[in-house]
Design an enzyme around this catalytic site. Sequence first.
Site: not given
Ligand code: DGL
Length: 270
Positions: A45-46, A188-190, A156, A13-14, A76-78
């Site tokens: 990364y988003g 998104c992971t969060h 976060e 993940d990012s 990571c979705n991004t």
């Molecule tokens: N992990 C990123 C996602 O799932 C979210 C955090 C980021 O922007 O890096 O898209």
Amino acid sequence: MNTPNQRPIGVFDSGVGGLTNVRALMERLPLENIVYFGDTARVPYGVKSRATIETFTAQIVGFMLEHDVKALVIACNTIAAVAGHKVRQMAGNMPVLDVISAGAQAALATTRNNHIGVIATNTTVNSNAYAREIHRRNPAARVQSQACPLFVPLVEEGWLDHEVTRLTAREYLKPLLAEDVDTLVLGCTHYPLLKPLLQQEAPQLQLVDSALTTAEAVAQALQAEGLLNDGTGQTADYRFYVSDIPLRFQTIGERFLGRSLQQIEMVSLG
Ligand code: DGL
């Protein structure tokens, strides 16, 4: 020395968010060893471009392959949205699972009116990856996407049940609810950490948590390939690597993981 089936699953993940996937994997596949990488020095990364994310992703996958992983999970979705092809190219025949395929499939299995909402980072929404994946599986489905960039810092910060988060969610959900979506993909992971708040704000929506659906997809892929670790009597080994000092990762990560985090090591990529 690991036997082929004892090799770890590589999850990346990012940053810290991919731990929602690790948590789901620990629950679904408790015997599996896991190696995690979070690019904490370069998160988020988003909001970054496709080219930058592709470069970072290639470095992460190189690192994962050095760890002799048996499967890769793009948590990571991004990354899945803009660099999934890069991961698959580098992985060769190894199973690669990602949150977008699993999330799209689960959304279609959930919706009753074929109208799906997706919330995600800017880069994921701009890539149109969820809509493409949903349409590839069902061209008749309608998809409404909404970027929610404020959710990552709010989660976060630990503001999971805070007035500011509630008002922000109301704003973001407004256009989706106006379009009458009945299913909402947490792209998104969060966002799985915001499930209780989102469900209170929009009780009519079915929420799709792609961490859970990805863990199920991993279980099925390992089973199909004969790669499940059936070593009984052993405790699974979990190793976490990050690209910045681990303090923040550890503090926030324990909230994502729902248990204490050990064996965190800092490494530099690139
Ligand atoms: N992990 C990123 C996602 O799932 C979210 C955090 C980021 O922007 O890096 O898209």
